[in-house]
Each structure stands twice: as structure tokens, then as C-alpha cells.
Design an enzyme around this catalytic site. Structure first.
Site, PDB file in Angstrom:
ATOM      1  CG  PHE A  11      34.608  -3.128  25.689  1.00  0.00           C
ATOM      2  CD1 PHE A  11      34.498  -3.452  27.036  1.00  0.00           C
ATOM      3  CD2 PHE A  11      35.504  -2.119  25.325  1.00  0.00           C
ATOM      4  CE1 PHE A  11      35.261  -2.789  27.992  1.00  0.00           C
ATOM      5  CE2 PHE A  11      36.277  -1.458  26.275  1.00  0.00           C
ATOM      6  CZ  PHE A  11      36.151  -1.792  27.613  1.00  0.00           C
ATOM      7  CB  ALA A  13      26.345   1.278  27.014  1.00  0.00           C
ATOM      8  CB  THR A  92      26.780  -9.893  23.175  1.00  0.00           C
ATOM      9  OG1 THR A  92      25.904 -10.951  23.554  1.00  0.00           O
ATOM     10  CG2 THR A  92      28.234 -10.347  23.343  1.00  0.00           C
ATOM     11  CE  LYS A 121      16.532  -6.777  28.235  1.00  0.00           C
ATOM     12  NZ  LYS A 121      17.418  -5.762  28.768  1.00  0.00           N
ATOM     13  CD  GLU A 145      19.487  -8.209  41.010  1.00  0.00           C
ATOM     14  OE1 GLU A 145      19.531  -9.034  41.937  1.00  0.00           O
ATOM     15  OE2 GLU A 145      18.434  -7.680  40.601  1.00  0.00           O
ATOM     16  CB  VAL A 148      15.099  -8.263  36.196  1.00  0.00           C
ATOM     17  CG1 VAL A 148      13.695  -7.746  36.489  1.00  0.00           C
ATOM     18  CG2 VAL A 148      15.039  -9.604  35.510  1.00  0.00           C
ATOM     19  CD  GLU A 206      17.868   1.149  21.530  1.00  0.00           C
ATOM     20  OE1 GLU A 206      18.548   1.185  20.492  1.00  0.00           O
ATOM     21  OE2 GLU A 206      18.355   1.053  22.665  1.00  0.00           O
ATOM     22  CE  LYS A 221      14.450  -5.008  31.474  1.00  0.00           C
ATOM     23  NZ  LYS A 221      14.191  -3.567  31.326  1.00  0.00           N
TER      24      LYS A 221
HETATM   25  N1  LIG Z   1      22.535  -0.256  28.357  1.00  0.00           N
HETATM   26  C1  LIG Z   1      21.840  -0.533  29.429  1.00  0.00           C
HETATM   27  O1  LIG Z   1      21.516   0.357  30.197  1.00  0.00           O
HETATM   28  C2  LIG Z   1      21.410  -1.945  29.728  1.00  0.00           C
HETATM   29  C3  LIG Z   1      20.694  -2.215  30.906  1.00  0.00           C
HETATM   30  C4  LIG Z   1      20.348  -3.536  31.229  1.00  0.00           C
HETATM   31  C5  LIG Z   1      20.697  -4.549  30.346  1.00  0.00           C
HETATM   32  N2  LIG Z   1      21.350  -4.264  29.169  1.00  0.00           N
HETATM   33  C6  LIG Z   1      21.736  -5.370  28.291  1.00  0.00           C
HETATM   34  O2  LIG Z   1      23.126  -5.519  28.320  1.00  0.00           O
HETATM   35  C7  LIG Z   1      23.629  -5.951  27.056  1.00  0.00           C
HETATM   36  C8  LIG Z   1      24.660  -4.955  26.540  1.00  0.00           C
HETATM   37  O3  LIG Z   1      24.049  -3.685  26.412  1.00  0.00           O
HETATM   38  P1  LIG Z   1      24.835  -2.440  25.851  1.00  0.00           P
HETATM   39  O4  LIG Z   1      23.979  -1.265  26.114  1.00  0.00           O
HETATM   40  O5  LIG Z   1      26.210  -2.455  26.360  1.00  0.00           O
HETATM   41  O6  LIG Z   1      24.818  -2.758  24.278  1.00  0.00           O
HETATM   42  P2  LIG Z   1      25.791  -2.139  23.177  1.00  0.00           P
HETATM   43  O7  LIG Z   1      26.252  -0.803  23.626  1.00  0.00           O
HETATM   44  O8  LIG Z   1      25.094  -2.281  21.898  1.00  0.00           O
HETATM   45  O9  LIG Z   1      27.051  -3.110  23.195  1.00  0.00           O
HETATM   46  C9  LIG Z   1      27.025  -4.416  22.712  1.00  0.00           C
HETATM   47  C10 LIG Z   1      28.438  -4.918  22.554  1.00  0.00           C
HETATM   48  O10 LIG Z   1      28.381  -6.271  22.105  1.00  0.00           O
HETATM   49  C11 LIG Z   1      29.276  -6.412  21.001  1.00  0.00           C
HETATM   50  N3  LIG Z   1      28.857  -7.479  20.093  1.00  0.00           N
HETATM   51  C12 LIG Z   1      27.882  -7.476  19.169  1.00  0.00           C
HETATM   52  N4  LIG Z   1      27.819  -8.648  18.537  1.00  0.00           N
HETATM   53  C13 LIG Z   1      28.801  -9.407  19.059  1.00  0.00           C
HETATM   54  C14 LIG Z   1      29.261 -10.725  18.807  1.00  0.00           C
HETATM   55  N5  LIG Z   1      28.685 -11.509  17.897  1.00  0.00           N
HETATM   56  N6  LIG Z   1      30.289 -11.186  19.545  1.00  0.00           N
HETATM   57  C15 LIG Z   1      30.890 -10.414  20.481  1.00  0.00           C
HETATM   58  N7  LIG Z   1      30.497  -9.170  20.751  1.00  0.00           N
HETATM   59  C16 LIG Z   1      29.456  -8.674  20.052  1.00  0.00           C
HETATM   60  C17 LIG Z   1      29.258  -5.084  20.319  1.00  0.00           C
HETATM   61  O11 LIG Z   1      30.409  -5.002  19.534  1.00  0.00           O
HETATM   62  P3  LIG Z   1      30.799  -3.677  18.669  1.00  0.00           P
HETATM   63  O12 LIG Z   1      31.180  -2.682  19.692  1.00  0.00           O
HETATM   64  O13 LIG Z   1      31.924  -4.174  17.865  1.00  0.00           O
HETATM   65  O14 LIG Z   1      29.576  -3.358  17.897  1.00  0.00           O
HETATM   66  C18 LIG Z   1      29.238  -4.138  21.518  1.00  0.00           C
HETATM   67  O15 LIG Z   1      30.523  -3.934  21.996  1.00  0.00           O
HETATM   68  C19 LIG Z   1      22.406  -6.053  26.153  1.00  0.00           C
HETATM   69  O16 LIG Z   1      21.993  -7.394  26.130  1.00  0.00           O
HETATM   70  C20 LIG Z   1      21.385  -5.173  26.826  1.00  0.00           C
HETATM   71  O17 LIG Z   1      20.090  -5.592  26.558  1.00  0.00           O
HETATM   72  C21 LIG Z   1      21.733  -2.990  28.877  1.00  0.00           C
END
Ligand SMILES: NC(=O)c1ccc[n+]([C@@H]2O[C@H](COP(=O)([O-])OP(=O)(O)OC[C@H]3O[C@@H](n4cnc5c(N)ncnc54)[C@H](OP(=O)(O)O)[C@@H]3O)[C@@H](O)[C@H]2O)c1
Lengths: 336, 201
Positions: A11, A13, A92, A121, A145, A148, A206, A221
Site C-alpha cells: 500500500f 504509491a 509490493t 517487475k 500491463e 512496462v 531514487e 521491462k
Molecule cells: N511508483 C510508480 O510510479 C511505479 C510505476 C510502475 C511500476 N511500479 C512498481 O509497483 C510496485 C509498487 O510501487 P510503489 O511505488 O507503490 O512502491 P512503494 O511506495 O515503495 O510501496 C510498496 C508497498 O509494499 C509494501 N511492502 C513492502 N514489503 C512488503 C512485504 N514483504 N509484504 C507486503 N507488503 C510489503 C510496503 O509496505 P510499507 O508501506 O509498510 O513499507 C509499501 O506499502 C513496485 O514493484 C514498483 O516497481 C511503480
């Protein structure tokens, strides 16, 4: 009205983006005859479960305030195994060393007969065929989807909209961070280090930018495209990768003198020795691949439709949620 | 500034970014169109075409204009041929020696060209040797090199233009460049493949 029960695993972004999207699109979904009911949300601390539907607004609020979604000590894996629902949204963090925790979550979801939609990914770049086999074995859908190009539709474009075409090759910019850095360096004549710092301040890169700037993210990707569109069986380790850390402002100027820009291009070609490679390339300034800012772009070379190009936002909470929602809706329409 | 002790011609390459073009026969395929006037006598055409084959020209078309005889009764003939060895002057001389009147000669250079960017310690890495290796293929040539050096000990950047007779030879030249770059830890940035969406080539 068709009701599909979902869990959101992770949960951050993207997870919150989906919750927001579901709230905003309630009316649209109703008119489409869909009731998407979130029965559980989990993060690294625990989960909140409500079989009548989690209050999404309150959930977002609670996560913001306390940093945790947990209202119980039930962990993600138990949610996937034990809570009755049809579809797992797995969002996650990406891990390209072993794919965890996402890999186990997805495999467990399939084994319990649940569809999976993901933006993660890592598991796909490492264990694509294992995941697809498991989904098939359990007769459930697996859609990704959002892995990528974020909002940019590419898998669904190739597989649905361009159905019947043979996709000959795909090339494109698959990482917004690199594109931002190279575009700024080109425009301002600034050094790589300088622009990287700026991108980090703006949240486009980052603190540890390795994953983006070394081309790893783009390579992951590409692997997903190679496997799902070209039916290859490759992993991240099969990709020849060069990042952007060595690019100099002088090189960009010299390219500019020839009417070109430098972009980090991922390319995959069909065929026996199907090439799969990420590297900086010279792109003519007027070419459709020469998009600026944080944009992503992909050019699909097809046998009937010729070249088809899509461009869009490769990341962002709501943008990624858009791709995930489209996958969820597609599954709702295709399952009974 | 560029390492020149391996025989790189200074006038062709300099570090200021000025481009110089030189012409080496063999790098270019040339399409030549020649208007000749032949006397209306048997064997004239065969005689006219002989120097072409002697000097390795590849004849693409021969057009007789019987209906456009000159006032002196000669027949205008247009020959189009391809030449990859630069022997055009020899052909012209031999034709004239044989009494063939050449009314006009048009030529067009045909070649494939690619621009690549190099990044790294280019100056210390004996670029001259790399260029020699490409030039010595006989079918590909580095026609321009611009180097930009920000400061001593910092990596420099260069743009390199390579010409070759055809795509296959261009590919071979690029292979040489890639191999040398790998040995010398230079980053090579190549153009994306041309396709129908390329507005500019
Ligand atoms: N952000 C983007 O624009 C974007 C775009 C395309 C793809 N993605 C992909 O989408 C995924 C999520 O991205 P995000 O930006 O939302 O990442 P994020 O903000 O870091 O959120 C990750 C979430 O996963 C939770 N988490 C971590 N370890 C866990 C575990 N062992 N079990 C259950 N939950 C766990 C975290 O918990 P806590 O909150 O407790 O730390 C957090 O809520 C990633 O794989 C990323 O590569 C992101």
C-alpha cells in the site's frame, strides 16, 4: 452487477493510487456493471480485512497518519491464502535479486485460484515462465500491463489492439528517470552528476539511482516484453545492458551538431537470435522516439500495421493505477 | 592533440571539430551517366563499351536515340554504369583515344554513412590506430572526426563519421570500432535503425 472481490497487497504509491482510482471511478464502474470490492489491504506491517468492503478513504487516511494499514496482525501471505476473494493486486516493491516477496505472493495467489494483476517487475523479469505456467495450471488470469511503461499501453496494444499482426521488433524509452536526466543534460549542457542531483531533489530519481541509471529497470521491462510478446524465455541476465552514467554534455552537443539526441533505448527483435539490449543510442531529433522529460515511448514494428508508436507517462501513482485498473476490468470482462 | 604517430593525416582530422572530407576511390560507388555520339557504322557500340568493361564498370543501361541523329549523322547514345574503383578518368581517356565523342558526363556518388559518438579516454587510446584499422579495409573510411575535451584526465567525447561502399562494409567497419572500443573501454553510441518513421536520415 458483477461483483469481484480484490485484495491490494502493498500500500505504497501505487497501492494508494488504486484505492484513489476506485473511489474516483465508482460511478463509471457501476455503469459498466462492475462492483470492485476491496476485501483486504496489506503492507509490510499487517493487513486490514473487511469482507463487506474496506472503507478506502479511511484506509488511505490511516496509512498517511500512522504509516501502517494494519488493523490486525494478519500478514499478506495469509490474506492471499485465507481471505475469500477472486483477484490479487500485487504492488509490493520490485526486487530483481530473487523477486521476493512478490514472487511467492503471486504463486500463492494462483495456487488458491485467484487472478493476479501487478505492477511489480521483479518476479516477471526472473520467473516469467514459472508464473505463467502456474496461472495456466490453475486456470486464472495474470495481467501486468503496469510493469512496462506505466500508463502507456503496450502489452495490451500488442496483444489486443494489434491482434493478428506479427510484431517484428519493439524499441523504446522505458525509463522516465534516464529520459529526464538526458533531456535536461541536452537542454542545459549540464553534467550528469549535476542533473542527477536535481532529479533526486525533484523525486524523479531514487537516493540510490543505480537501478534506473544503469539500465536495469529498462532491461527488466524489456524482458517482460520479450517473453510476453515474442514468446521468448529470457531473464534479466540475458540482456546486454549499458546505462547512462558515462554520457557527457560534450557528447550530447556533438550529437546535436548532427541533428541527433542521445536516448537510453531498449530494443528487442523477434527471431532465432532475437537481440535484446539496452544502451544509449543516437536518435534523430524529429524521430517519434525522441520524446523529452520523463516520458516513455515505444515503437512497435509490425507486419501489417507497419510502425506504431505510443508515448505516455511511465510512472506516477495515478498513471500506474490506470494501467492496473484496465487490467482488472479486462479480467472482469473475460471471467465468469 | 590527436595521436598522429600512427600515420593519421593531420589535415583530415583535428580536435577542433572541423570536418574535412577526402575522397578515396573504393569507398564510394559512383553512378555515371554518359552521353556519347557514335558514328552510324557497325561495331561502333561494341567498341564504345569496351573501355567500360576493361575498367570494371557495371553497365546498367544503354539507350540509343536513332531518331535524334546529329546534323553530322551520328547517333546519340546514353550509357549509365556503376563504378566502384574511381577509374572514370581512365575510361574517358580510352574512349577519346578510340575516337568516341563524349558529349557530357554526369556522376553521382553513392555510399552509406553512419555517425557514431565515442566517450572515454579517446586521446590516450590511440584513435589513429582505430581509424587506420577501419581505413585499411579498403571499403570503409573515417571521413570526419570531432573531439571535444572538457579537461585533462576527464573523459572526452568524439563524433565519428564513417562512409562505406554498402551496408555490409559499413557493418564490418562498425564491428572493428566495437571491438576496439571494448578493448580500450570506450562507450560507443550508435544510431537507432532507420525505419519508415525516420523523418530525417
Ligand atoms: N511508483 C510508480 O510510479 C511505479 C510505476 C510502475 C511500476 N511500479 C512498481 O509497483 C510496485 C509498487 O510501487 P510503489 O511505488 O507503490 O512502491 P512503494 O511506495 O515503495 O510501496 C510498496 C508497498 O509494499 C509494501 N511492502 C513492502 N514489503 C512488503 C512485504 N514483504 N509484504 C507486503 N507488503 C510489503 C510496503 O509496505 P510499507 O508501506 O509498510 O513499507 C509499501 O506499502 C513496485 O514493484 C514498483 O516497481 C511503480
Amino acid at each position: 452487477m458483477k461483483t469481484i472481490r480484490l485484495s491490494i497487497i502493498g500500500f505504497g504509491a501505487v497501492g494508494q493510487g488504486i484505492a484513489n482510482a476506485l473511489l474516483q471511478k465508482q460511478e463509471y464502474l457501476e455503469s459498466a456493471g462492475l462492483n470492485l470490492k476491496v476485501v483486504a489491504i496489506s503492507d509490510s506491517h499487517g493487513a486490514c480485512i473487511d469482507l463487506d468492503g474496506v472503507d478506502l478513504e479511511a484506509a488511505i487516511e490511516r496509512k498517511k497518519e500512522s504509516g501502517s494499514i494494519a488493523t490486525s496482525g494478519v500478514m499478506s501471505l495469509e490474506v492471499i491464502r485465507d481471505v475469500d476473494h477472486e483477484l490479487v493486486v500485487e504492488v509490493t516493491p520490485t526486487n530483481i535479486d530473487n523477486g521476493e516477496p512478490g514472487l511467492t505472493y503471486m504463486l500463492e495467489a494462483f495456487r488458491h485460484g485467484r487472478h493476479v494483476v501487478t505492477s511489480n517487475k521483479g518476479p516477471l523479469a526472473l520467473k516469467y515462465s514459472q508464473l505463467c505456467d502456474e496461472a495456466k495450471k490453475n486456470a486464472v488470469h495474470f495481467r501486468y500491463e503496469a510493469t512496462v511503461g506505466g500508463a502507456m499501453p503496450i502489452l495490451n496494444l500488442a496483444q489486443d489492439a494489434l491482434a493478428g499482426n506479427k510484431i517484428i521488433a519493439i524499441e523504446g524509452i522505458l525509463n522516465g528517470t534516464c529520459n529526464y536526466i538526458l533531456s535536461r543534460m541536452t537542454e542545459e549542457g549540464l553534467s550528469y552528476q549535476h542533473v542527477l542531483g536535481e532529479a533526486q531533489e525533484l523525486g524523479y530519481a531514487e537516493t540510490d539511482p543505480t537501478y534506473d541509471v544503469e539500465g536495469i529497470d529498462a532491461a527488466c521491462k524489456l524482458v517482460i516484453l520479450a517473453n510476453s510478446i515474442f514468446g521468448m524465455d529470457v531473464t534479466y541476465n540475458n540482456v546486454e545492458v549499458t546505462g547512462i552514467t558515462r554520457i557527457t554534455p560534450e557528447a550530447l552537443t556533438l550529437a546535436g551538431d548532427e541533428g541527433m539526441v542521445i536516448k537510453l533505448i531498449g530494443e528487442v527483435k523477434d527471431g532465432e537470435n532475437g537481440e535484446i539490449m539496452v544502451s544509449p543510442k543516437l536518435v534523430p531529433e524529429q524521430h517519434p522516439l525522441a520524446v523529452g522529460g520523463t516520458l516513455n515511448v515505444a515503437l512497435l514494428k509490425t507486419d501489417m500495421a507497419g510502425p506504431v508508436c505510443v508515448t505516455g507517462k511511465g510512472a506516477g501513482s495515478m498513471e500506474t493505477a490506470s494501467a492496473i485498473l484496465s487490467d482488472i476490468i479486462a479480467i472482469c470482462k473475460n471471467s465468469h | 592533440m590527436l595521436n598522429t604517430d600512427k600515420g593519421v593525416n593531420k589535415s583530415n582530422f583535428n580536435a577542433t571539430g572541423i570536418k574535412c572530407l577526402k575522397y578515396i576511390p573504393g569507398i564510394y560507388s559512383m553512378i555515371v551517366s554518359m552521353d556519347l555520339e557514335l558514328k552510324d557504322r557497325p561495331g561502333q557500340l561494341v567498341q564504345a563499351l569496351k573501355p567500360l568493361s576493361t575498367f570494371g564498370a557495371n553497365i546498367m543501361s544503354v539507350l540509343h536515340h536513332h531518331d535524334q541523329r546529329t546534323p553530322r549523322g551520328a547517333i546519340p547514345v546514353q550509357v549509365v554504369f556503376q563504378l566502384t574503383n574511381g577509374k572514370l578518368n581512365d575510361i574517358i581517356a580510352e574512349l577519346e583515344e578510340g575516337g568516341v565523342r563524349i558529349v557530357c558526363v554526369g556522376k553521382k556518388l553513392m555510399y552509406e554513412e553512419v555517425t557514431v559518438i565515442l566517450i572515454g579516454h579517446i586521446v590516450h587510446s590511440d584513435m589513429g590506430d582505430t581509424i587506420d584499422q577501419i581505413d585499411s579495409t579498403g571499403f570503409a573510411e573515417v571521413v570526419s572526426l570531432s573531439i571535444s575535451m572538457p579537461a585533462i584526465n576527464e573523459p572526452s567525447s568524439a563524433s565519428l563519421v564513417i562512409n562505406a561502399v554498402d551496408m555490409a562494409q559499413l557493418g564490418k567497419a562498425l564491428d572493428i570500432l566495437r571491438r576496439v572500443a571494448l578493448e580500450k573501454d570506450l562507450l560507443v553510441i550508435e544510431p537507432i535503425e532507420k525505419d519508415q518513421l525516420s523523418v530525417k536520415t
